[in-house]
Design a protein around this motif. Structure first.
Motif, PDB file in Angstrom:
ATOM      1  N   GLY A  16      45.832  40.695  69.891  1.00 48.65           N
ATOM      2  CA  GLY A  16      46.561  40.428  71.122  1.00 48.65           C
ATOM      3  C   GLY A  16      47.787  39.567  70.887  1.00 48.65           C
ATOM      4  N   ALA A  17      47.652  38.526  70.067  1.00 50.11           N
ATOM      5  CA  ALA A  17      48.785  37.659  69.758  1.00 50.11           C
ATOM      6  C   ALA A  17      49.890  38.438  69.046  1.00 50.11           C
ATOM      7  CB  ALA A  17      48.324  36.483  68.890  1.00 50.11           C
ATOM      8  N   ALA A  18      49.503  39.302  68.122  1.00 52.83           N
ATOM      9  CA  ALA A  18      50.490  40.110  67.397  1.00 52.83           C
ATOM     10  C   ALA A  18      51.235  41.045  68.340  1.00 52.83           C
ATOM     11  CB  ALA A  18      49.800  40.909  66.287  1.00 52.83           C
ATOM     12  N   SER A  19      50.512  41.651  69.293  1.00 51.34           N
ATOM     13  CA  SER A  19      51.148  42.603  70.206  1.00 51.34           C
ATOM     14  C   SER A  19      52.129  41.919  71.147  1.00 51.34           C
ATOM     15  CB  SER A  19      50.081  43.345  71.017  1.00 51.34           C
ATOM     16  OG  SER A  19      49.467  42.501  71.978  1.00 51.34           O
ATOM     17  N   VAL A  20      51.833  40.680  71.555  1.00 52.73           N
ATOM     18  CA  VAL A  20      52.745  39.945  72.446  1.00 52.73           C
ATOM     19  C   VAL A  20      54.052  39.647  71.736  1.00 52.73           C
ATOM     20  CG1 VAL A  20      53.127  37.780  73.670  1.00 52.73           C
ATOM     21  CG2 VAL A  20      50.934  38.934  73.871  1.00 52.73           C
ATOM     22  N   LEU A  26      60.834  44.111  74.811  1.00 49.67           N
ATOM     23  CA  LEU A  26      60.905  45.375  75.542  1.00 49.67           C
ATOM     24  C   LEU A  26      60.091  45.328  76.824  1.00 49.67           C
ATOM     25  CD1 LEU A  26      60.848  48.093  72.732  1.00 49.67           C
ATOM     26  CD2 LEU A  26      62.720  47.511  74.265  1.00 49.67           C
ATOM     27  N   ASP A  27      59.069  44.476  76.864  1.00 49.25           N
ATOM     28  CA  ASP A  27      58.320  44.307  78.102  1.00 49.25           C
ATOM     29  C   ASP A  27      59.204  43.676  79.171  1.00 49.25           C
ATOM     30  OD1 ASP A  27      55.587  44.294  79.493  1.00 49.25           O
ATOM     31  OD2 ASP A  27      56.196  42.205  79.706  1.00 49.25           O
ATOM     32  N   THR A  28      60.057  42.747  78.774  1.00 49.13           N
ATOM     33  CA  THR A  28      61.007  42.143  79.705  1.00 49.13           C
ATOM     34  C   THR A  28      61.962  43.197  80.245  1.00 49.13           C
ATOM     35  OG1 THR A  28      60.907  39.987  78.599  1.00 49.13           O
ATOM     36  CG2 THR A  28      62.851  40.433  79.945  1.00 49.13           C
TER      37      THR A  28
END
Length: 287
Positions: A16-20, A26-28
């Motif tokens: 999860g930390a790696a994916s964030v 790009l999520d922004t």
């Protein structure tokens, strides 16, 4: 080893930390495209964010997801892996064996993970989106007024994650932290079925089917930074369709796909490598 394994949770945390870290810029962009105004397309959004806020604008609101989504991902992966393992072993009656997976077991485990994800992830996602959206142009509920951007030097509504949580609870109550939860539930329960089952069988991910409800979720969660204009999921769908047509529900699908592959790669690679390190494996096997 019994059915319940803590290493699934630990590996999920690392993934999860790696994916964030990989996916937040790009999520922004995706959030701005889905819930904001004044962006022509993905490249225009990227240029606008960079021009107005520099490179740091793409990482706005990342501290809270980085601290919380790792825990959230840990719980989701842990719940999914342990639920499907428990279902499989109860069906076979062999607690120490590694029974073959059935689609029904994976489907139920995915649905459980989806429900749990909303309970934990709804507030996390809402805070992230509020922090991402507060510096960009917004449109007043009165459509006669023009969009207004946050003026230079003007203090944003939220000073940080803690202040954002406190403000929402004070103005909207605890229920305010779960704004958009129904849309998120409609996105994540079927979404996790298409997320985990291909992961188990094919190691493949698709965001295309989840984008329409992701748009609705983002708009509901962004709604409330300055004003509230949506009464719920159906009202958000209705208003969005009336004003922007069917295409609005696929806004950000390209960014979702672009961010989905590196995010998923980072998450699953982090999950798999850490899982096998924790278990002392030297070869990649099924989770």
């Amino acid at each position: 080893m019994g059915s319940f394994q803590l290493d699934d949770f630990a590996a999920g945390w690392i993934g999860g930390a790696a994916s964030v870290i990989v996916g937040h810029p790009l999520d922004t962009v995706k959030t701005r495209l889905q819930a904001g105004v004044g962006y022509g397309n993905t490249l225009d959004c990227i240029r606008t964010v960079y021009r107005r806020e520099s490179v740091f604008g793409f990482f706005k609101g990342m501290s809270f997801p980085l601290a919380s989504i790792a825990v959230y991902n840990s719980v989701v992966f842990g719940v999914f892996s342990n639920t499907q393992r428990l279902l499989s072993r109860q069906r076979c009656g062999e607690p120490e064996a590694s029974p073959p997976r059935r689609l029904s077991d994976l489907l139920l485990a995915s649905m459980v993970a989806g429900v749990v994800s909303v309970g934990l992830g709804g507030p996390v996602d809402l805070i992230k989106i509020r922090l991402q959206m507060q510096a960009q142009p917004f449109r007043e509920a009165n459509l006669r007024l023009k969009p207004r951007a946050l003026a230079r030097g003007e203090r944003p509504v939220y000073q940080g994650p803690v202040h954002c949580i406190a403000t929402i609870v004070r103005t909207e109550g605890l229920a305010g932290l779960y704004r958009g939860a129904s849309a998120m539930l409609l996105r994540d329960v079927p979404g996790y079925c298409l997320y985990f089952i291909p992961y188990v069988f094919l190691r493949a991910i698709s965001w295309g089917t989840a984008t329409p409800m992701d748009v609705v979720k983002s708009r509901l969660q962004a709604d409330g930074v300055y004003l509230n204009k949506y009464k719920g999921v159906l009202d958000c769908i209705s208003q969005s369709y009336q004003k922007e047509g069917l295409k609005v529900f696929f806004r950000g699908v390209t960014v979702n796909a672009m961010r989905g592959f590196p995010m998923s790669a980072a998450m699953f690679l982090g999950y798999e490598l850490s899982l096998h390190a924790l278990r002392g494996d030297h070869a990649v096997t099924d989770p």
